[in-house]
Scaffold this motif. Structure first.
Motif, PDB file in Angstrom:
ATOM      1  N   HIS A  62      17.885  10.173  19.099  1.00  0.00           N
ATOM      2  CA  HIS A  62      18.093   8.986  18.279  1.00  0.00           C
ATOM      3  C   HIS A  62      17.068   8.991  17.142  1.00  0.00           C
ATOM      4  CE1 HIS A  62      15.192   7.870  21.457  1.00  0.00           C
ATOM      5  NE2 HIS A  62      14.583   7.231  20.478  1.00  0.00           N
ATOM      6  N   SER A  63      17.193   8.049  16.237  1.00  0.00           N
ATOM      7  CA  SER A  63      16.274   8.013  15.100  1.00  0.00           C
ATOM      8  C   SER A  63      14.851   7.738  15.576  1.00  0.00           C
ATOM      9  CB  SER A  63      16.710   6.926  14.107  1.00  0.00           C
ATOM     10  OG  SER A  63      16.704   5.653  14.729  1.00  0.00           O
ATOM     11  N   VAL A  64      13.895   8.334  14.874  1.00  0.00           N
ATOM     12  CA  VAL A  64      12.489   8.230  15.250  1.00  0.00           C
ATOM     13  C   VAL A  64      11.764   7.318  14.266  1.00  0.00           C
ATOM     14  CG1 VAL A  64      10.352   9.498  15.644  1.00  0.00           C
ATOM     15  CG2 VAL A  64      12.546  10.532  16.262  1.00  0.00           C
ATOM     16  N   ASP A  65      11.169   6.256  14.787  1.00  0.00           N
ATOM     17  CA  ASP A  65      10.411   5.321  13.954  1.00  0.00           C
ATOM     18  C   ASP A  65       8.959   5.788  13.916  1.00  0.00           C
ATOM     19  OD1 ASP A  65       9.493   3.187  12.504  1.00  0.00           O
ATOM     20  OD2 ASP A  65       9.551   1.758  14.173  1.00  0.00           O
ATOM     21  N   GLY A  66       8.686   6.754  13.039  1.00  0.00           N
ATOM     22  CA  GLY A  66       7.365   7.363  12.977  1.00  0.00           C
ATOM     23  C   GLY A  66       6.539   6.902  11.796  1.00  0.00           C
ATOM     24  N   PRO A  67       5.376   7.522  11.597  1.00  0.00           N
ATOM     25  CA  PRO A  67       4.469   7.148  10.499  1.00  0.00           C
ATOM     26  C   PRO A  67       5.088   7.287   9.118  1.00  0.00           C
ATOM     27  CG  PRO A  67       3.365   8.544  12.113  1.00  0.00           C
ATOM     28  CD  PRO A  67       4.814   8.571  12.455  1.00  0.00           C
ATOM     29  N   GLN A  68       6.144   8.107   8.994  1.00  0.00           N
ATOM     30  CA  GLN A  68       6.785   8.273   7.688  1.00  0.00           C
ATOM     31  C   GLN A  68       7.426   6.977   7.194  1.00  0.00           C
ATOM     32  OE1 GLN A  68       7.816   9.592  10.513  1.00  0.00           O
ATOM     33  NE2 GLN A  68       9.997   9.149  10.797  1.00  0.00           N
ATOM     34  N   ARG A  69       7.602   6.015   8.089  1.00  0.00           N
ATOM     35  CA  ARG A  69       8.189   4.729   7.710  1.00  0.00           C
ATOM     36  C   ARG A  69       7.131   3.671   7.394  1.00  0.00           C
ATOM     37  NH1 ARG A  69      13.526   3.711  11.535  1.00  0.00           N
ATOM     38  NH2 ARG A  69      14.597   5.677  11.045  1.00  0.00           N
ATOM     39  N   GLY A  70       5.881   4.065   7.462  1.00  0.00           N
ATOM     40  CA  GLY A  70       4.814   3.119   7.147  1.00  0.00           C
ATOM     41  C   GLY A  70       3.748   3.101   8.223  1.00  0.00           C
ATOM     42  N   ALA A  71       2.693   2.367   7.952  1.00  0.00           N
ATOM     43  CA  ALA A  71       1.588   2.260   8.906  1.00  0.00           C
ATOM     44  C   ALA A  71       1.950   1.295  10.029  1.00  0.00           C
ATOM     45  CB  ALA A  71       0.325   1.788   8.196  1.00  0.00           C
ATOM     46  N   SER A  72       1.458   1.581  11.212  1.00  0.00           N
ATOM     47  CA  SER A  72       1.698   0.694  12.353  1.00  0.00           C
ATOM     48  C   SER A  72       0.912  -0.601  12.176  1.00  0.00           C
ATOM     49  CB  SER A  72       1.265   1.369  13.656  1.00  0.00           C
ATOM     50  OG  SER A  72       2.052   2.503  13.924  1.00  0.00           O
ATOM     51  N   ASP A  89       3.282 -14.091  32.653  1.00  0.00           N
ATOM     52  CA  ASP A  89       4.270 -13.041  32.404  1.00  0.00           C
ATOM     53  C   ASP A  89       3.552 -11.821  31.830  1.00  0.00           C
ATOM     54  OD1 ASP A  89       6.662 -11.743  32.279  1.00  0.00           O
ATOM     55  OD2 ASP A  89       7.493 -12.898  30.613  1.00  0.00           O
ATOM     56  N   THR A  90       4.197 -10.657  31.945  1.00  0.00           N
ATOM     57  CA  THR A  90       3.716  -9.419  31.330  1.00  0.00           C
ATOM     58  C   THR A  90       4.908  -8.723  30.687  1.00  0.00           C
ATOM     59  OG1 THR A  90       1.936  -9.133  32.962  1.00  0.00           O
ATOM     60  CG2 THR A  90       2.603  -7.192  31.716  1.00  0.00           C
ATOM     61  N   ARG A  91       4.760  -8.359  29.420  1.00  0.00           N
ATOM     62  CA  ARG A  91       5.849  -7.693  28.707  1.00  0.00           C
ATOM     63  C   ARG A  91       5.305  -6.500  27.934  1.00  0.00           C
ATOM     64  NH1 ARG A  91       8.835 -13.035  26.048  1.00  0.00           N
ATOM     65  NH2 ARG A  91       9.016 -14.232  28.000  1.00  0.00           N
ATOM     66  N   LYS A  92       6.202  -5.525  27.702  1.00  0.00           N
ATOM     67  CA  LYS A  92       5.815  -4.305  27.002  1.00  0.00           C
ATOM     68  C   LYS A  92       6.738  -4.095  25.798  1.00  0.00           C
ATOM     69  CE  LYS A  92       4.078  -2.161  31.239  1.00  0.00           C
ATOM     70  NZ  LYS A  92       4.158  -0.999  32.165  1.00  0.00           N
ATOM     71  N   PHE A  93       6.129  -3.673  24.675  1.00  0.00           N
ATOM     72  CA  PHE A  93       6.876  -3.458  23.441  1.00  0.00           C
ATOM     73  C   PHE A  93       6.436  -2.144  22.798  1.00  0.00           C
ATOM     74  CE2 PHE A  93       6.283  -7.984  24.134  1.00  0.00           C
ATOM     75  CZ  PHE A  93       7.559  -8.508  23.979  1.00  0.00           C
ATOM     76  N   GLN A  94       7.360  -1.523  22.083  1.00  0.00           N
ATOM     77  CA  GLN A  94       7.033  -0.311  21.339  1.00  0.00           C
ATOM     78  C   GLN A  94       6.469  -0.705  19.976  1.00  0.00           C
ATOM     79  OE1 GLN A  94      10.074   2.714  21.383  1.00  0.00           O
ATOM     80  NE2 GLN A  94       9.417   3.574  19.431  1.00  0.00           N
ATOM     81  N   VAL A  95       5.293  -0.189  19.660  1.00  0.00           N
ATOM     82  CA  VAL A  95       4.660  -0.509  18.380  1.00  0.00           C
ATOM     83  C   VAL A  95       5.423   0.189  17.256  1.00  0.00           C
ATOM     84  CG1 VAL A  95       2.559  -0.272  17.005  1.00  0.00           C
ATOM     85  CG2 VAL A  95       2.399  -0.832  19.445  1.00  0.00           C
ATOM     86  N   PRO A  96       5.842  -0.542  16.224  1.00  0.00           N
ATOM     87  CA  PRO A  96       6.591   0.066  15.118  1.00  0.00           C
ATOM     88  C   PRO A  96       5.816   1.199  14.441  1.00  0.00           C
ATOM     89  CG  PRO A  96       6.708  -2.331  15.023  1.00  0.00           C
ATOM     90  CD  PRO A  96       5.696  -2.001  16.065  1.00  0.00           C
ATOM     91  N   HIS A  97       6.546   2.216  14.003  1.00  0.00           N
ATOM     92  CA  HIS A  97       6.024   3.342  13.217  1.00  0.00           C
ATOM     93  C   HIS A  97       4.981   4.178  13.973  1.00  0.00           C
ATOM     94  CE1 HIS A  97       8.067   0.832  10.446  1.00  0.00           C
ATOM     95  NE2 HIS A  97       7.036   0.127  10.027  1.00  0.00           N
ATOM     96  N   SER A  98       5.042   4.191  15.297  1.00  0.00           N
ATOM     97  CA  SER A  98       4.046   4.951  16.070  1.00  0.00           C
ATOM     98  C   SER A  98       4.663   6.131  16.823  1.00  0.00           C
ATOM     99  CB  SER A  98       3.347   4.030  17.073  1.00  0.00           C
ATOM    100  OG  SER A  98       4.263   3.582  18.075  1.00  0.00           O
ATOM    101  N   SER A  99       5.952   6.393  16.617  1.00  0.00           N
ATOM    102  CA  SER A  99       6.653   7.396  17.424  1.00  0.00           C
ATOM    103  C   SER A  99       6.529   8.801  16.853  1.00  0.00           C
ATOM    104  CB  SER A  99       8.138   7.030  17.541  1.00  0.00           C
ATOM    105  OG  SER A  99       8.295   5.759  18.125  1.00  0.00           O
ATOM    106  N   LEU A 100       6.523   9.783  17.746  1.00  0.00           N
ATOM    107  CA  LEU A 100       6.587  11.190  17.363  1.00  0.00           C
ATOM    108  C   LEU A 100       7.208  11.979  18.509  1.00  0.00           C
ATOM    109  CD1 LEU A 100       3.933  12.839  18.854  1.00  0.00           C
ATOM    110  CD2 LEU A 100       2.770  11.262  17.341  1.00  0.00           C
ATOM    111  N   VAL A 101       7.878  13.084  18.172  1.00  0.00           N
ATOM    112  CA  VAL A 101       8.604  13.886  19.156  1.00  0.00           C
ATOM    113  C   VAL A 101       7.825  15.157  19.455  1.00  0.00           C
ATOM    114  CG1 VAL A 101      10.753  15.107  19.663  1.00  0.00           C
ATOM    115  CG2 VAL A 101      10.812  12.959  18.374  1.00  0.00           C
ATOM    116  N   LYS A 102       7.702  15.471  20.761  1.00  0.00           N
ATOM    117  CA  LYS A 102       7.010  16.680  21.191  1.00  0.00           C
ATOM    118  C   LYS A 102       7.825  17.386  22.272  1.00  0.00           C
ATOM    119  CE  LYS A 102       2.196  15.211  20.421  1.00  0.00           C
ATOM    120  NZ  LYS A 102       0.873  15.028  21.080  1.00  0.00           N
ATOM    121  N   GLU A 103       7.564  18.679  22.416  1.00  0.00           N
ATOM    122  CA  GLU A 103       8.169  19.454  23.495  1.00  0.00           C
ATOM    123  C   GLU A 103       7.656  18.936  24.835  1.00  0.00           C
ATOM    124  OE1 GLU A 103       6.812  23.617  24.742  1.00  0.00           O
ATOM    125  OE2 GLU A 103       8.546  24.046  23.459  1.00  0.00           O
ATOM    126  N   CYS A 104       8.525  18.897  25.828  1.00  0.00           N
ATOM    127  CA  CYS A 104       8.123  18.410  27.142  1.00  0.00           C
ATOM    128  C   CYS A 104       7.023  19.297  27.723  1.00  0.00           C
ATOM    129  CB  CYS A 104       9.325  18.380  28.087  1.00  0.00           C
ATOM    130  SG  CYS A 104       8.909  17.858  29.779  1.00  0.00           S
TER     131      CYS A 104
END
Length: 264
Positions: A62-72, A89-104
């Motif tokens: 899927h599309s990757v929301d990485g640093p190329q889209r701006g600073a987190s 309560d406890t909740r978890k969220f993905q921080v915008p523009h922090s994603s990157l893809v790596k080999e497993c």
């Protein structure tokens, strides 16, 4: 408190116990009733804390929301809808523009890895004949393995390899910064001095008249309360919560209440 009310309370307590006799409690002679006023102070602080941590999940193209889209954004700049006040309560969220893809890192990008049960062979030594093809002191071949001395590996179903549990066979992982938000209640309670032989946890549950209540984003210590211990307790409770939360959380709401005038 009248004698009738005291007896009803005693009978109610006896009924809650399986081996107590209500007859004895009903015939009990009450010689004297002593009453004492207790004052109770309670401070409840609802706070929000935020931490960040790196985590990963299988990458499914899927599309990757990485640093190329701006600073987190900074952690406290991320807007989220919190729970109702004083509901933990406890909740978890993905921080915008922090994603990157790596080999497993587990399967090195293969999506599968060699089965540890059969070491990639797909078969294991027969547990019945221990690979001898015949059982000890018997001339006929082993029926479990049909004389082959081997059995299909149950761990990998004979394939010799297994799907990587880390990347779920996707070969790549999506790494990102995860925001963890915790909403928590902190409680401070104080009961004024007394001469009653009664556990503190029961006194905390006792009902009485609520003399004051203050709810706001920040509450202040009580001043000039008739019982000085309550004023001092409010100062101590607010100071303790401020010291404990100042460096790691933000106070969202506080409730300060007390008095009670509990007659026993």
């Amino acid at each position: 408190m009248t004698e009738e009310v005291a007896r009803e309370a005693l009978l109610s307590f006896v009924d809650s116990k399986c081996c107590y006799s209500s007859t004895v409690a009903g015939d009990l002679v009450i010689q004297e009733l002593k009453r004492q006023t207790l004052c109770r102070y309670r401070l409840e602080t609802f706070s929000e804390s935020r931490i960040s941590e790196w985590t990963f999940q299988p990458f499914t193209n899927h599309s990757v929301d990485g640093p190329q889209r701006g600073a987190s954004p900074r952690l406290w700049d991320i807007k989220v809808q919190g729970p109702p006040m004083f509901q933990e309560d406890t909740r978890k969220f993905q921080v915008p523009h922090s994603s990157l893809v790596k080999e497993c890192h587990k399967c090195h990008g293969r999506g599968r890895y060699k089965c540890s049960g059969c070491h990639g062979a797909g078969t294991v030594r027969c547990p019945s004949c221990c690979g001898a093809k015949r059982k000890a002191k018997q001339s006929r071949r082993c029926q479990l393995c049909a004389g082959s001395g081997r059995r299909r590996c149950s761990t990998c179903s004979g394939r010799g390899n297994k799907t990587c549990a880390t990347c779920k066979g996707e070969k790549k992982l999506l790494h990102f910064i995860q925001l963890v938000i915790m909403w928590k209640n902190s409680l401070f309670e104080f009961v004024s001095e007394h001469r009653l032989n009664c556990p503190r946890e029961l006194l905390a549950k006792a009902k009485g008249e609520n003399l004051f209540k203050d709810e706001n984003s920040v509450v202040y210590p009580i001043v000039d309360f008739p019982l000085r211990d309550i004023s001092l307790a409010s100062q101590r409770g607010i100071a303790e919560h401020s010291a404990a939360l100042a460096s790691r959380a933000r106070v969202l709401q506080q409730v300060s209440q007390g008095g009670g005038a509990i007659w026993l």
